[in-house]
Design a protein around this motif. Structure first.
Motif, mmCIF file in Angstrom:
data_model
loop_
_atom_site.group_PDB
_atom_site.id
_atom_site.type_symbol
_atom_site.label_atom_id
_atom_site.label_comp_id
_atom_site.label_asym_id
_atom_site.label_seq_id
_atom_site.Cartn_x
_atom_site.Cartn_y
_atom_site.Cartn_z
ATOM 1 N N ILE A 4 0.855 -1.186 0.000
ATOM 2 C CA ILE A 4 0.000 0.000 0.000
ATOM 3 C C ILE A 4 0.889 1.234 0.000
ATOM 4 O O ILE A 4 1.782 1.378 0.833
ATOM 5 N N VAL A 5 0.632 2.136 -0.947
ATOM 6 C CA VAL A 5 1.422 3.353 -1.082
ATOM 7 C C VAL A 5 0.709 4.534 -0.439
ATOM 8 O O VAL A 5 1.316 5.365 0.225
ATOM 9 N N LEU A 6 -0.609 4.601 -0.614
ATOM 10 C CA LEU A 6 -1.359 5.751 -0.123
ATOM 11 C C LEU A 6 -2.797 5.347 0.172
ATOM 12 O O LEU A 6 -3.412 4.611 -0.609
ATOM 13 N N VAL A 7 -3.316 5.849 1.291
ATOM 14 C CA VAL A 7 -4.728 5.690 1.633
ATOM 15 C C VAL A 7 -5.261 7.083 1.898
ATOM 16 O O VAL A 7 -4.652 7.869 2.629
ATOM 17 N N ALA A 8 -6.378 7.413 1.277
ATOM 18 C CA ALA A 8 -6.969 8.742 1.461
ATOM 19 C C ALA A 8 -8.481 8.622 1.444
ATOM 20 O O ALA A 8 -9.041 7.655 0.925
ATOM 21 N N ALA A 9 -9.141 9.621 2.017
ATOM 22 C CA ALA A 9 -10.603 9.625 2.050
ATOM 23 C C ALA A 9 -11.124 11.037 1.863
ATOM 24 O O ALA A 9 -10.459 12.019 2.217
ATOM 25 N N SER A 10 -12.286 11.113 1.277
ATOM 26 C CA SER A 10 -13.013 12.380 1.166
ATOM 27 C C SER A 10 -14.422 12.120 1.675
ATOM 28 O O SER A 10 -14.732 11.012 2.112
ATOM 29 N N GLU A 11 -15.279 13.106 1.577
ATOM 30 C CA GLU A 11 -16.662 12.908 1.997
ATOM 31 C C GLU A 11 -17.378 11.883 1.123
ATOM 32 O O GLU A 11 -18.305 11.220 1.562
ATOM 33 N N ASP A 12 -16.936 11.761 -0.127
ATOM 34 C CA ASP A 12 -17.629 10.909 -1.084
ATOM 35 C C ASP A 12 -17.017 9.534 -1.294
ATOM 36 O O ASP A 12 -17.693 8.625 -1.787
ATOM 37 N N ALA A 13 -15.757 9.363 -0.962
ATOM 38 C CA ALA A 13 -15.105 8.097 -1.301
ATOM 39 C C ALA A 13 -13.854 7.872 -0.473
ATOM 40 O O ALA A 13 -13.342 8.787 0.183
ATOM 41 N N GLU A 14 -13.383 6.632 -0.526
ATOM 42 C CA GLU A 14 -12.112 6.259 0.065
ATOM 43 C C GLU A 14 -11.247 5.700 -1.048
ATOM 44 O O GLU A 14 -11.753 5.082 -1.980
ATOM 45 N N PHE A 15 -9.934 5.901 -0.943
ATOM 46 C CA PHE A 15 -9.015 5.478 -1.990
ATOM 47 C C PHE A 15 -7.842 4.737 -1.383
ATOM 48 O O PHE A 15 -7.391 5.058 -0.296
#
Length: 187
Positions: A4-15
């Motif tokens: 895993i290189v990067l985990v991010a989240a916004s109000e609409d989605a997770e990446f």
């Protein structure tokens, strides 16, 4: 599994962004007419050997049905449902009601959740790598078996699917296989 290189989240989605894995997908071997039955057997064995004690990832039937209900309620259900293969269902809600009323007993193991020829990679030494484990977790062992059998029947042959069942030492459980194939129609 890929790093895993990067985990991010916004109000609409997770990446989640991962590194690439070596090798080629089993789909490339199928397209080239090369055998994959033993590789699928090994992939299943590796996944089901993962200890499930305290596993935080719930992919059991109840969780999957709740997820399907949410998708249907918000117009997010798969738009390519194939009800021709299961007469009696006119829309996703019909299928969901049927699945909810016909839940099989679960034999829990760690599962991939979408174990198919595009999500298993193999290198030139037959080492296996898994991608797309978003639905991975604790679930019935037939959830992965059903994906593999459908994949082999659709892309290789009935004989390959039968040989896979022999290789894992189990008879076809048509009830569970059908249940998980139908459930997948909603995703």
């Amino acid at each position: 599994m890929p790093e895993i290189v990067l985990v991010a989240a916004s109000e609409d989605a997770e990446f989640m962004i991962t590194r690439g894995v070596p090798g080629e997908p089993l789909a490339a071997r199928i397209a080239a007419g090369r055998p994959v039955t033993e590789l699928f057997r090994d992939a299943l064995r590796l996944l089901q050997a993962v200890p499930v004690e305290g596993c935080p990832f719930d992919s059991r039937i109840a969780a999957r049905l709740r997820e399907a209900e949410y998708l249907i309620a918000h117009g997010l259900c798969a738009d390519d449902c194939d009800f021709d293969q299961w007469p009696g269902f006119a829309e996703p809600r019909d299928l969901l009601a049927h699945l909810d009323a016909n839940r099989p007993d679960e034999d829990l193991v760690f599962t991939h959740g979408d174990l198919c020829d595009n999500n298993v990679f193999v290198d030139d030494r037959d080492n296996l790598y898994f991608i797309d484990l978003g639905r991975g977790g604790l679930a019935d062992r037939w959830s992965d078996i059903a994906f593999i059998l459908r994949n082999l029947r659709d892309d290789v042959s009935e004989d390959a699917a039968d040989n896979f069942l022999k290789a894992i030492g189990t008879a076809d459980n048509r009830e569970k296989r059908t249940f998980f194939e139908q459930l997948d129609e909603l995703f």
